[in-house]
Design an enzyme around this catalytic site. Structure first.
Site, PDB file in Angstrom:
ATOM      1  N   CYS A   4       0.939  -1.142   0.139  1.00  0.00           N
ATOM      2  CA  CYS A   4      -0.044  -0.039   0.164  1.00  0.00           C
ATOM      3  C   CYS A   4       0.770   1.228  -0.195  1.00  0.00           C
ATOM      4  CB  CYS A   4      -0.908  -0.019   1.169  1.00  0.00           C
ATOM      5  SG  CYS A   4      -1.803   1.515   1.615  1.00  0.00           S
ATOM      6  N   HIS A  98      -8.158   8.561   2.143  1.00  0.00           N
ATOM      7  CA  HIS A  98      -7.427   9.884   2.211  1.00  0.00           C
ATOM      8  C   HIS A  98      -8.301  11.008   1.873  1.00  0.00           C
ATOM      9  CE1 HIS A  98      -7.134   7.864  -1.708  1.00  0.00           C
ATOM     10  NE2 HIS A  98      -7.448   9.025  -2.415  1.00  0.00           N
TER      11      HIS A  98
HETATM   12  P1  5GP Z   1      -7.852   9.037  -5.310  1.00  0.00           P
HETATM   13  O1  5GP Z   1      -8.030   8.793  -6.934  1.00  0.00           O
HETATM   14  O2  5GP Z   1      -7.686   7.620  -4.929  1.00  0.00           O
HETATM   15  O3  5GP Z   1      -9.091   9.822  -4.474  1.00  0.00           O
HETATM   16  O4  5GP Z   1      -6.571   9.829  -4.903  1.00  0.00           O
HETATM   17  C1  5GP Z   1      -5.299   9.170  -5.163  1.00  0.00           C
HETATM   18  C2  5GP Z   1      -4.493  10.571  -5.115  1.00  0.00           C
HETATM   19  O5  5GP Z   1      -3.262  10.281  -4.666  1.00  0.00           O
HETATM   20  C3  5GP Z   1      -4.546  11.237  -6.504  1.00  0.00           C
HETATM   21  O6  5GP Z   1      -4.885  12.595  -6.529  1.00  0.00           O
HETATM   22  C4  5GP Z   1      -2.746  10.870  -6.906  1.00  0.00           C
HETATM   23  O7  5GP Z   1      -2.329  11.978  -7.697  1.00  0.00           O
HETATM   24  C5  5GP Z   1      -2.223  10.882  -5.533  1.00  0.00           C
HETATM   25  N1  5GP Z   1      -1.111  10.063  -5.495  1.00  0.00           N
HETATM   26  C6  5GP Z   1      -0.940   8.632  -5.953  1.00  0.00           C
HETATM   27  N2  5GP Z   1       0.315   8.144  -5.692  1.00  0.00           N
HETATM   28  C7  5GP Z   1       0.808   9.244  -4.920  1.00  0.00           C
HETATM   29  C8  5GP Z   1       2.192   9.136  -4.299  1.00  0.00           C
HETATM   30  O8  5GP Z   1       3.014   8.037  -4.569  1.00  0.00           O
HETATM   31  N3  5GP Z   1       2.600  10.416  -3.817  1.00  0.00           N
HETATM   32  C9  5GP Z   1       1.900  11.401  -3.551  1.00  0.00           C
HETATM   33  N4  5GP Z   1       2.211  12.416  -2.794  1.00  0.00           N
HETATM   34  N5  5GP Z   1       0.567  11.375  -4.242  1.00  0.00           N
HETATM   35  C10 5GP Z   1       0.150  10.057  -4.795  1.00  0.00           C
HETATM   36 ZN    ZN Z   2      -2.320   1.834   3.694  1.00  0.00          ZN
END
Ligand code: 5GP
Ligand code: ZN
Length: 111
Positions: A4, A98
């Protein structure tokens, strides 16, 4: 949880631009910001999404929202979104709960 990415960021095993943290939560800049301000706030414990976080660990959920609100008032004009994509169809791509703190108006842009 193994493999993860946000657990690894929470454990400081992989780097992130950290904004703030508490004992229970960590906030860091999104790697691919979709707004001038785009910060993620995560619980330091693995829960798949915000619904599971609410069901399983209210202390982490409350702390996450408190930290997110504090950061938002520091970096934005106080007008911000705190959103939780929950499930694939809602756009969730990382399955560790998140919140996205987004704002179009960084504080320093206001005269
Ligand atoms: P979701 O689409 O799951 O709501 O949001 C995931 C977010 O995590 C996305 O906005 C993506 O840009 C961010 N993200 C994914 N991998 C990483 C990472 O390794 N580091 C950081 N800082 N953000 C990440
Ligand atoms: Zn996790």
């Amino acid at each position: 949880m193994i493999d993860c990415i946000f657990c690894k960021i929470a454990a400081k095993e992989i780097p992130a631009k950290i904004v703030a943290e508490t004992e229970l939560s960590l906030a860091f800049w999104d790697i691919a910001p979709k707004q001038p301000i785009h910060i993620l706030v995560i619980p330091k414990q693995h829960h798949e999404n915000v619904a599971e976080l609410a069901a399983e660990a209210t202390d982490y959920l409350v702390d996450l929202v408190q930290l997110g609100s504090r950061i938002a008032s520091d970096v934005s004009t106080g007008s911000f979104r705190l959103t939780f994509n929950t499930g694939v169809e809602a756009g969730q791509t990382v399955f560790h709960a998140h919140g996205h703190i987004t704002s179009t108006t960084p504080k320093e842009q206001v005269a």
